[in-house]
Design a protein around this motif. Sequence first.
Motif, PDB file in Angstrom:
ATOM      1  N   ALA A   1       0.729  -1.340   0.158  1.00 12.13           N
ATOM      2  CA  ALA A   1       0.020  -0.084  -0.051  1.00 12.13           C
ATOM      3  C   ALA A   1       0.746   0.940   0.137  1.00 12.13           C
ATOM      4  N   HIS A   2       1.973   1.105   0.635  1.00 12.42           N
ATOM      5  CA  HIS A   2       3.140   2.506   0.893  1.00 12.42           C
ATOM      6  C   HIS A   2       3.482   2.585  -0.538  1.00 12.42           C
ATOM      7  N   ARG A   3       3.987   1.505  -1.175  1.00 12.39           N
ATOM      8  CA  ARG A   3       4.632   1.568  -2.471  1.00 12.39           C
ATOM      9  C   ARG A   3       3.708   2.049  -3.604  1.00 12.39           C
ATOM     10  N   LEU A   4       2.308   1.882  -3.644  1.00 15.96           N
ATOM     11  CA  LEU A   4       1.386   2.085  -4.579  1.00 15.96           C
ATOM     12  C   LEU A   4       0.734   3.480  -3.940  1.00 15.96           C
ATOM     13  N   GLY A   5       0.880   3.853  -2.816  1.00 16.58           N
ATOM     14  CA  GLY A   5       0.083   5.315  -2.531  1.00 16.58           C
ATOM     15  C   GLY A   5      -1.173   5.107  -2.255  1.00 16.58           C
ATOM     16  N   LEU A   6      -1.565   4.015  -1.843  1.00 19.17           N
ATOM     17  CA  LEU A   6      -3.077   3.659  -1.703  1.00 19.17           C
ATOM     18  C   LEU A   6      -3.355   3.239  -0.253  1.00 19.17           C
ATOM     19  N   PRO A   7      -4.476   3.443   0.010  1.00 16.94           N
ATOM     20  CA  PRO A   7      -5.183   2.854   1.376  1.00 16.94           C
ATOM     21  C   PRO A   7      -4.976   1.249   1.605  1.00 16.94           C
ATOM     22  N   GLU A   8      -4.584   0.737   2.814  1.00 19.88           N
ATOM     23  CA  GLU A   8      -4.682  -0.618   2.842  1.00 19.88           C
ATOM     24  C   GLU A   8      -5.648  -1.361   2.463  1.00 19.88           C
ATOM     25  N   ALA A   9      -7.016  -0.785   2.811  1.00 20.38           N
ATOM     26  CA  ALA A   9      -8.259  -1.496   2.216  1.00 20.38           C
ATOM     27  C   ALA A   9      -8.320  -1.651   0.795  1.00 20.38           C
ATOM     28  N   ASP A  10      -8.181  -0.499  -0.050  1.00 19.99           N
ATOM     29  CA  ASP A  10      -8.043  -0.682  -1.480  1.00 19.99           C
ATOM     30  C   ASP A  10      -6.899  -1.698  -1.896  1.00 19.99           C
ATOM     31  N   THR A  11      -5.722  -1.524  -1.373  1.00 18.71           N
ATOM     32  CA  THR A  11      -4.657  -2.618  -1.619  1.00 18.71           C
ATOM     33  C   THR A  11      -5.105  -3.950  -1.616  1.00 18.71           C
ATOM     34  N   GLU A  12      -5.628  -4.222  -0.277  1.00 18.70           N
ATOM     35  CA  GLU A  12      -6.112  -5.448  -0.140  1.00 18.70           C
ATOM     36  C   GLU A  12      -7.208  -5.937  -1.041  1.00 18.70           C
ATOM     37  N   ARG A  13      -8.420  -5.089  -1.333  1.00 19.65           N
ATOM     38  CA  ARG A  13      -9.152  -5.488  -2.572  1.00 19.65           C
ATOM     39  C   ARG A  13      -8.644  -5.828  -3.732  1.00 19.65           C
ATOM     40  N   ALA A  14      -7.569  -5.025  -4.066  1.00 12.31           N
ATOM     41  CA  ALA A  14      -7.123  -5.162  -5.492  1.00 12.31           C
ATOM     42  C   ALA A  14      -6.387  -6.644  -5.380  1.00 12.31           C
ATOM     43  N   LEU A  15      -5.566  -6.938  -4.218  1.00 10.99           N
ATOM     44  CA  LEU A  15      -5.034  -8.364  -4.188  1.00 10.99           C
ATOM     45  C   LEU A  15      -6.219  -9.351  -4.179  1.00 10.99           C
ATOM     46  N   ARG A  16      -7.238  -9.210  -3.502  1.00 16.79           N
ATOM     47  CA  ARG A  16      -8.224 -10.413  -3.545  1.00 16.79           C
ATOM     48  C   ARG A  16      -8.601 -10.640  -5.153  1.00 16.79           C
ATOM     49  N   ARG A  17      -8.791  -9.246  -5.752  1.00 17.63           N
ATOM     50  CA  ARG A  17      -9.059  -9.422  -7.248  1.00 17.63           C
ATOM     51  C   ARG A  17      -8.072 -10.334  -8.107  1.00 17.63           C
ATOM     52  N   LEU A  18      -6.910 -10.060  -7.649  1.00 19.43           N
ATOM     53  CA  LEU A  18      -5.568 -10.623  -8.441  1.00 19.43           C
ATOM     54  C   LEU A  18      -5.767 -12.159  -8.079  1.00 19.43           C
ATOM     55  N   GLU A  19      -6.200 -12.304  -6.754  1.00 20.33           N
ATOM     56  CA  GLU A  19      -6.255 -13.883  -6.202  1.00 20.33           C
ATOM     57  C   GLU A  19      -7.251 -14.458  -6.999  1.00 20.33           C
ATOM     58  N   GLN A  20      -8.274 -13.971  -7.351  1.00 21.56           N
ATOM     59  CA  GLN A  20      -9.424 -14.639  -8.099  1.00 21.56           C
ATOM     60  C   GLN A  20      -8.924 -14.909  -9.572  1.00 21.56           C
ATOM     61  N   HIS A  21      -8.131 -14.049  -9.937  1.00 18.40           N
ATOM     62  CA  HIS A  21      -7.720 -14.411 -11.479  1.00 18.40           C
ATOM     63  C   HIS A  21      -6.360 -15.375 -11.540  1.00 18.40           C
ATOM     64  N   GLY A  22      -5.892 -15.719 -10.136  1.00 18.21           N
ATOM     65  CA  GLY A  22      -4.770 -16.660 -10.192  1.00 18.21           C
ATOM     66  C   GLY A  22      -3.511 -15.921 -10.321  1.00 18.21           C
ATOM     67  N   LEU A  23      -3.576 -14.814 -10.130  1.00 19.00           N
ATOM     68  CA  LEU A  23      -2.098 -13.851 -10.170  1.00 19.00           C
ATOM     69  C   LEU A  23      -1.616 -13.510  -8.841  1.00 19.00           C
ATOM     70  N   ALA A  24      -2.182 -13.965  -7.888  1.00 25.48           N
ATOM     71  CA  ALA A  24      -1.308 -13.540  -6.590  1.00 25.48           C
ATOM     72  C   ALA A  24      -2.061 -14.649  -5.473  1.00 25.48           C
ATOM     73  N   ALA A  25      -1.223 -14.967  -4.389  1.00 22.99           N
ATOM     74  CA  ALA A  25      -1.753 -15.832  -3.364  1.00 22.99           C
ATOM     75  C   ALA A  25      -1.164 -15.327  -1.936  1.00 22.99           C
ATOM     76  N   GLN A  26      -1.930 -15.795  -0.874  1.00 22.25           N
ATOM     77  CA  GLN A  26      -1.449 -15.380   0.451  1.00 22.25           C
ATOM     78  C   GLN A  26      -0.472 -16.225   0.832  1.00 22.25           C
ATOM     79  N   SER A  27       0.477 -16.075   1.582  1.00 27.43           N
ATOM     80  CA  SER A  27       1.681 -16.956   1.967  1.00 27.43           C
ATOM     81  C   SER A  27       0.903 -17.697   3.156  1.00 27.43           C
ATOM     82  N   SER A  28       1.055 -19.146   2.947  1.00 28.38           N
ATOM     83  CA  SER A  28       0.720 -19.992   3.858  1.00 28.38           C
ATOM     84  C   SER A  28       1.407 -19.724   5.442  1.00 28.38           C
ATOM     85  N   ALA A  29       2.568 -19.250   5.454  1.00 34.16           N
ATOM     86  CA  ALA A  29       3.198 -18.904   6.805  1.00 34.16           C
ATOM     87  C   ALA A  29       2.748 -17.581   7.306  1.00 34.16           C
TER      88      ALA A  29
END
Length: 325
Positions: free
Chosen positions: A30-58
């Motif tokens: 979020a800091h790197r993108l200059g976005l609120p953390e909530a918006d950044t997490e929504r973007a990551l969730r969308r990437l997860e739906q497309h199979g482009l990102a995943a949460q670390s199991s650790a």
Amino acid sequence: MLGAIGLDERQESAYRALVALGAAEVSDLAHRLGLPEADTERALRRLEQHGLAAQSSARTERWVAAPPGVALGALLTQQRHELEQAELAAVLLAEEYRMDADQPAVHDLVEVVTGASAVAHRFHQLQLGAVSEVCALVTGKPIAVSGMENESEEQAAARGVSFRVVVEREVLALPSGIVELSAALSRHEQCRVVDRVPTKLVIADGAMAMVPLTGRGADPAALVVHGSGLLESLTGLFEAVWREAMPLRLAESGGIGEDTTGPDPTDLEILSLLLAGLTDASVAKQLDLGLRTVQRRVKGLMELTGVSTRLQLGWHAFERGWVAR
């Protein structure tokens, strides 16, 4: 750039940043993108739906980028498949629409082809698709296809398609004009000559025609005409020009048998070209003969027929079957 696979600008920026970092926590990203953390997490969730990102199991707050080559390749394959399905559906719907229509729509009767390569391709398709006959009016100024490049004509003739071609006199004066016409006559095509043809034209089986829309100097374009009143008019135009044209006969199209007292094949070529309107000098150039040789042979033919003028010679040539009516 990734909008084609369903990502908006914010999601694409998040994926690019995650690829550059390899892995990152939501707060860092979020800091790197200059976005609120909530918006950044929504973007990551969308990437997860497309199979482009995943949460670390650790660490659940840490996100890892999927390899672009694998993840994006899969998405692009899926997009292509969906586009192919949509294209197929469009074709089927168009066919269903045509079947339901009582009369063909106007836009189904004509099509406009633009660009030299597209015009040439459609021209070859027209001839290769012919079954019985191709009729053509030919000028001395080809726009997209020259006579030497017209391989589809040879292929169609080899399949038994008959050709009736009217060329304007200018074609005979071209360096390759006689060569091309001799080759056509050797394939038993019928060729005739007029002073000028009204337009370039090719008609296949009386069912489809092609005429130019532009002249020299402009980007080539042509009109392909299907069964309609316009096609009937173009067919009538060809037949009118054909009736008025002069039949052409060259040595390659047949001699006169074993009659050694009549004109030889070279005499017949000279006669045919003179009757087509060429001068003695033009005939000599086209047949690679000397001017005096041409004049001597014409004089010999006049003596053979017992006439005193070339006009009388032409009449006798028709009467004796030396040239076609």
